[in-house]
Design an enzyme around this catalytic site. Structure first.
Site, mmCIF file in Angstrom:
data_model
loop_
_atom_site.group_PDB
_atom_site.id
_atom_site.type_symbol
_atom_site.label_atom_id
_atom_site.label_comp_id
_atom_site.label_asym_id
_atom_site.label_seq_id
_atom_site.Cartn_x
_atom_site.Cartn_y
_atom_site.Cartn_z
ATOM 1 N N LYS A 9 0.909 -1.060 -0.285
ATOM 2 C CA LYS A 9 0.187 0.189 -0.090
ATOM 3 C C LYS A 9 1.022 1.505 0.116
ATOM 4 O O LYS A 9 1.883 1.042 0.481
ATOM 5 C CB LYS A 9 -0.537 -0.143 1.258
ATOM 6 C CG LYS A 9 -1.682 1.077 1.683
ATOM 7 C CD LYS A 9 -2.980 2.074 2.175
ATOM 8 C CE LYS A 9 -2.311 1.213 4.157
ATOM 9 N NZ LYS A 9 -3.210 1.099 4.391
ATOM 10 N N SER A 25 -6.105 3.858 -17.005
ATOM 11 C CA SER A 25 -4.592 3.722 -15.469
ATOM 12 C C SER A 25 -4.485 4.335 -14.179
ATOM 13 O O SER A 25 -5.221 5.641 -14.417
ATOM 14 C CB SER A 25 -3.341 2.630 -16.141
ATOM 15 O OG SER A 25 -2.616 4.040 -17.336
ATOM 16 N N TYR A 58 -4.775 -0.229 -13.583
ATOM 17 C CA TYR A 58 -3.210 -1.137 -13.190
ATOM 18 C C TYR A 58 -2.762 0.409 -13.485
ATOM 19 O O TYR A 58 -2.336 1.299 -13.499
ATOM 20 C CB TYR A 58 -3.216 -2.040 -14.301
ATOM 21 C CG TYR A 58 -3.199 -0.768 -15.869
ATOM 22 C CD1 TYR A 58 -1.970 -0.514 -17.120
ATOM 23 C CD2 TYR A 58 -4.997 -0.787 -16.255
ATOM 24 C CE1 TYR A 58 -2.472 0.283 -17.625
ATOM 25 C CE2 TYR A 58 -4.516 -0.709 -17.815
ATOM 26 C CZ TYR A 58 -3.719 0.683 -18.102
ATOM 27 O OH TYR A 58 -4.004 0.785 -19.739
#
Length: 114
Positions: A9, A25, A58
């Site tokens: 994270k 993205s 992504y």
């Protein structure tokens, strides 16, 4: 049996750019990617602290040392420059491996610097 667990994270990064007319993205500074154990094209969840929006996309590699956190394409509608976001990745692991797994968490400073 495999289970999906929290892998890494980036906690409270600041959105620096948003480009609506892009294929999609999130672009992330390569230094942040390395520190958070993320790779290009990896699926991530982006959580916007300012407005509660959540999305999956992504990763695209951003210029190293730039501090870039840029939402591209439709994701650009989910945040504004200056918003704080949490970028989370997950991994599939067998049950025993998952019990021992320690996620990587980074806390960027001002300007998304380490």
């Amino acid at each position: 049996m495999f289970i999906e667990v929290f892998k890494s994270k980036i906690h409270r990064a600041t959105v620096t750019e948003a480009f609506l007319h892009y294929m999609g993205s999130i672009t992330i500074d390569e230094d942040l990617m390395d520190a958070a154990n993320l790779i290009e094209n990896e699926k991530v969840q982006v959580v916007n602290i300012n407005n509660g929006e959540r999305l999956e996309t992504y990763v695209i590699k951003g210029r190293r040392g730039s501090g870039t956190i840029c939402l591209n394409g439709p994701a650009a509608r989910k945040a504004q420059v200056g918003d704080s976001v949490i970028i989370i990745s997950y991994a599939l692991m067998n049950f025993e491996e998952a019990k021992k797994h320690q996620p990587t968490i980074i806390f960027p400073k001002e300007g998304n610097k380490l």
